[in-house]
Design a protein around this motif. Structure first.
Motif, PDB file in Angstrom:
ATOM      1  N   SER A 111      76.645  54.716  38.130  1.00 11.46           N
ATOM      2  CA  SER A 111      76.374  53.792  37.478  1.00 11.46           C
ATOM      3  C   SER A 111      77.078  52.688  37.224  1.00 11.46           C
ATOM      4  O   SER A 111      76.683  51.496  36.987  1.00 11.46           O
ATOM      5  CB  SER A 111      77.724  54.440  36.119  1.00 11.46           C
ATOM      6  N   TYR A 145      75.552  48.705  36.339  1.00 14.50           N
ATOM      7  CA  TYR A 145      76.113  47.815  36.309  1.00 14.50           C
ATOM      8  C   TYR A 145      75.752  45.640  36.979  1.00 14.50           C
ATOM      9  O   TYR A 145      75.536  45.211  35.938  1.00 14.50           O
ATOM     10  CB  TYR A 145      77.718  47.782  35.862  1.00 14.50           C
ATOM     11  N   HIS A 190      66.865  51.472  35.714  1.00  8.00           N
ATOM     12  CA  HIS A 190      68.256  51.653  35.787  1.00  8.00           C
ATOM     13  C   HIS A 190      68.523  52.726  36.896  1.00  8.00           C
ATOM     14  O   HIS A 190      69.433  52.701  37.569  1.00  8.00           O
ATOM     15  CB  HIS A 190      68.165  52.739  34.585  1.00  8.00           C
ATOM     16  N   ASP A 232      65.024  50.974  23.510  1.00 11.14           N
ATOM     17  CA  ASP A 232      65.977  50.685  22.547  1.00 11.14           C
ATOM     18  C   ASP A 232      65.753  49.598  21.602  1.00 11.14           C
ATOM     19  O   ASP A 232      66.036  50.206  20.257  1.00 11.14           O
ATOM     20  CB  ASP A 232      67.735  49.852  23.445  1.00 11.14           C
ATOM     21  N   SER A 270      69.844  55.499  30.351  1.00 10.33           N
ATOM     22  CA  SER A 270      70.660  55.315  29.130  1.00 10.33           C
ATOM     23  C   SER A 270      70.546  56.451  28.046  1.00 10.33           C
ATOM     24  O   SER A 270      70.212  57.004  27.762  1.00 10.33           O
ATOM     25  CB  SER A 270      70.901  54.315  28.528  1.00 10.33           C
ATOM     26  N   SER A 323      73.715  59.084  33.524  1.00 12.19           N
ATOM     27  CA  SER A 323      73.960  58.065  32.341  1.00 12.19           C
ATOM     28  C   SER A 323      74.400  57.524  33.095  1.00 12.19           C
ATOM     29  O   SER A 323      74.888  56.843  34.189  1.00 12.19           O
ATOM     30  CB  SER A 323      75.119  58.584  31.309  1.00 12.19           C
ATOM     31  N   CYS A 324      73.789  55.980  32.386  1.00 10.21           N
ATOM     32  CA  CYS A 324      73.754  54.214  32.469  1.00 10.21           C
ATOM     33  C   CYS A 324      74.753  54.700  32.775  1.00 10.21           C
ATOM     34  O   CYS A 324      76.257  53.567  32.990  1.00 10.21           O
ATOM     35  CB  CYS A 324      73.118  53.719  32.254  1.00 10.21           C
ATOM     36  N   GLU A 325      76.028  55.482  31.448  1.00 15.13           N
ATOM     37  CA  GLU A 325      77.379  55.410  31.175  1.00 15.13           C
ATOM     38  C   GLU A 325      78.544  55.990  32.031  1.00 15.13           C
ATOM     39  O   GLU A 325      77.776  57.116  31.815  1.00 15.13           O
ATOM     40  CB  GLU A 325      77.162  54.871  29.962  1.00 15.13           C
TER      41      GLU A 325
END
Length: 758
Positions: free
Chosen positions: A300, A304, A488, A549, A582, A609-611
């Protein structure tokens, strides 16, 4: 009457280019196809190479480039230490003005190449220029910056003091060597000195500093630096030649900007401030992940950091140059480097998103050892994603062998062109014509002076012009299959290293390079694209996660790309080795499946998860399709709405084909599998246009089945002729759907259009 006709012939290109070429829509006509107007003729790069350029020789060459080669213009590349007159000097600008006047007389159009040599951004500093770092001399504080790390291991408890390294301090982080807990120590720095009371345990203390790299290029991550570059170059041309902009000068061209410099650690001093403005939190404790495993947050954190750096690159260079061009009444194109790095982190950053802000996305096919053809679809898909009309390729230079460039065969030239136009490229820029053909640095020399090409060159350029008449007309791309671009996962796998690896490679890789081989062993998105086109014979579009998205909606079992012009409707979605995704992306994938769509996961299922801290949510959603996760491999999973799902842990061309053709979906174009057949389907002003090309050395005779009842004509781009074609219509007794069957007869390296009748 003849004078009036000549005036119209010369005037039409200028009327055409008064508007933004990439935004124009127009009707292709039979007359234009038979005899393409000059604005469709290809425009090569024209090297003013390592010699003194004389006006009388220049204008004579221009006349012959048009009349003997079929070139409709060019982009001038000043090149080499012995080039004169001096770049951007008064004598140079006088020469450039002579060239523009001759171009106007001939009806030719000019691309404003923005550098002396390459890459763009130094104003001549490298060997391909004259070695004079003009930009660095004028704007020394705006050149490329590099991220450095100084680290020290300390055993606590102890009071630790250390002078801060030179450069702009991006942060100081202490990481526990055991549990990898990280602490931001930046506030413990005072007057250039860190003083910290170290807790018990073994700690790694890391200083992260942004320092000038010494490279003379402008800082691509800093819009102000790139605007300084446009002041030094672009403004000089505009201030001198503004009356030619939008008519003779139709666009700008940049060459090979890249983050593939500064020891692969290109950075910019304002990174932290801009990161906080976008994400709402400080990136300081994420910096160690650029080098090390920091625990569960590693992927992650890398996503970012490298993702944001990619955004700064696309907005710092591409957007600034594009905005300048549009503000001055012209368009912009160019290409980044190296496009063929499997992990794009250290080159374009994100090969799709870097063209979000560029009117004409581009790629180069230069050097036989660089397999750019595997990445054509990524660049053309970027154009489809962000609703761009044109896709450029700088093609043929330093081939077939980069280290000892020779002369390409005509078969290779035709095959490469056909491959590009079937994969979405519609603006081929030949590389190159050389002012002094006795000093050719990168063969082939594609002009009337080369006896290998002279007799057939105009036939080839006329062929390209006919392709341009049809395929530059805009419209929308048609494909039933979408492939999620796994940026990602690619960035989540990446970290700073110095070995030759999937992000630090430019061209050929030693097959014995174990580091590289291990790193790419689970990256399959390029292979999936090849298996779809060459193995299954099915065209597709890569979809960027941001576009999934923001622009895609699930409607009645289809994934709809909601663009104004290039709107596409997908029945199937591939997720190639997307171990990281994501939450918004995986939710849309699940919604698509539940509504009746087909989803195919390959190599790795999403589990991160990207988060940060949301991995369990991703796994829970994936389990809603595959309850047993990897144990459901190769099973066909279905739901009550007609949704279908597969996980292929070891995909190949056969497996992909079996899944697609066993899905009961009716595809847009079907033909007996043959990797030499390539095609593209577009809808232009409500008319279906199919372009089929033979990229191989054997004759092809086969049938193809097209979805729907479509009355067609056969348009031959080799001759400019149009004829009725034998077609038949079949009705599926089960579904009631009608299809159109055509006969395709193609000699080696030939192509044909099938175009719906008006």
């Amino acid at each position: 009457m003849k004078k009036i006709q000549n005036w119209l012939l010369l005037g039409l290109p200028y009327l055409f280019f008064m508007c933004n070429i990439s935004a124009q829509t127009y009707t292709f006509t039979r007359q234009d196809f038979a005899q393409p107007p000059i604005q469709y003729w290809p425009r090569p790069l024209y090297f003013w190479n390592n010699t003194s350029v004389r006006p009388e020789v220049l204008t004579d060459q221009m006349q012959k480039m048009r009349d003997l080669c079929g070139y409709g213009g060019f982009g001038v590349v000043p090149f080499g230490k012995n080039f004169s007159p001096e770049y951007l000097s008064e004598d140079y600008l006088k020469l450039y003005g002579t060239m523009l006047e001759k171009a106007k007389e001939l009806g030719m159009t000019i691309s404003l190449y923005d550098e002396f040599g390459f890459p763009s951004g130094s104003v001549g500093a490298f060997d391909e220029g004259d070695g004079n770092p003009r930009f660095q001399k004028k704007y020394s504080g705006y050149t490329i910056q590099r991220l450095d790390k100084d680290e020290y291991e300390v055993d606590g408890p102890v009071i630790y003091q250390k002078e801060v390294p030179v450069g702009k301090l991006m942060g100081v982080v202490a990481m526990n060597m055991g549990d990898k807990k990280r602490m931001d120590l930046s506030s413990d720095v005072s007057n250039g000195m860190l003083k910290w009371s170290v807790p018990s345990g073994k700690w790694k203390i890391m200083f992260f500093s942004c320092v000038p790299d010494g490279n003379p290029l402008s800082d691509y991550l800093n819009p102000e630096a790139v605007r300084n570059f446009t002041k030094m170059v672009h403004d000089v041309y505009y201030n001198r030649f503004k009356n030619y902009f939008g008519n003779v000068i139709y666009g700008t061209f940049f060459d090979e900007p890249s983050m593939f410099r500064a020891q692969f650690r290109m950075w910019t001093p304002m990174f932290n401030e801009k990161f906080i403005a976008k994400h709402g939190f400080s990136p300081v404790t994420l910096y160690p992940a650029l080098w090390y495993d920091i625990g569960p947050e590693t992927s992650s954190a890398r996503n970012y950091m490298f993702g944001f750096r990619a955004e700064l690159y696309s907005e710092g260079f591409h957007k600034v140059v594009n905005d300048w061009s549009l503000a001055h009444g012209i368009t912009a194109t160019g290409h980044t480097a190296p496009e063929e790095a499997i992990i794009p982190a250290n080159g374009p950053g994100d090969l799709m998103r870097c063209f979000k802000y560029l009117e004409i996305p581009g790629i180069d096919k230069i050097g036989g050892h660089r397999y750019a053809e595997r990445f054509y679809k990524i660049v053309s898909s970027s154009a489809y994603n962000w609703d761009k009309k044109l896709v450029m390729s700088e093609t043929y230079g330093a081939m077939p062998n980069y280290s000892e460039p020779g002369d390409l065969s005509w078969n290779d030239i035709w095959a490469i062109a056909n491959d590009q136009y079937t994969k979405g490229i519609n603006m081929l820029i030949p590389h190159a014509v050389w002012y002094d053909n006795t000093k050719v640095t990168y063969k082939p020399e594609l002009s009337y002076r080369n006896p290998l090409y002279a007799d057939s060159l105009k036939a080839f350029t006329t062929y390209l012009a006919r392709l341009n008449v049809i395929l530059q007309a805009g419209g929308r791309h048609v494909a039933d299959v979408a492939v999620l671009y796994p940026i990602h996962s690619l960035l989540g796998d990446h970290y700073f290293y110095t070995e030759t690896g999937p992000a630090n490679v430019d061209g050929w890789v030693d097959p014995a390079n174990n580091f590289y081989n291990e790193a790419v062993s689970e990256i399959d998105y390029v292979n999936v694209g090849g298996w779809l086109q060459n193995g299954a014979g099915i065209d597709f579009t890569y979809i960027h996660p941001e576009v999934l998205d923001e622009k895609c909606k699930v409607e009645k079992g289809k994934l709809e790309l909601k663009n104004n012009i290039n709107h596409e409707s997908f029945k199937a979605l591939f997720l190639p080795s997307c171990y990281m995704i994501s939450l918004s992306n995986i939710k849309k994938v699940i919604d698509f499946y539940k509504s009746g769509g087909m989803v195919v996961f390959t190599t790795r299922l999403p589990h991160k998860s990207c988060e940060a801290g949301m991995d369990s949510a991703v796994i829970r959603m994936v389990r809603s399709i595959f309850p047993l996760m990897e144990e459901n491999a190769w099973e066909r999973i279905e739901n009550g709405q007609g949704g279908k799902a597969w996980f292929l842990p070891a995909p190949d061309a056969l497996g992909v084909s079996e899944v697609l053709y066993g899905s009961e979906l009716e595809f847009d174009v079907i033909y007996p599998l043959n990797p030499d057949i390539q095609y593209i389907h577009k809808v232009l002003e409500g008319r279906n246009v199919f372009f089929f090309a033979n990229t191989g050395h054997s004759e092809i005779q086969t049938e193809a089945t097209l979805r729907g009842r479509i009355p067609l004509e056969e348009w031959n781009p080799h001759t400019g002729t149009i004829r009725e074609t034998d077609i038949k219509f079949n009705e599926n007794t089960n579904s009631g759907l009608v299809s159109t069957v055509i006969q395709i007869d193609l000699k080696p390296y030939n192509s044909v259009f099938f175009i719906e009748k008006e």
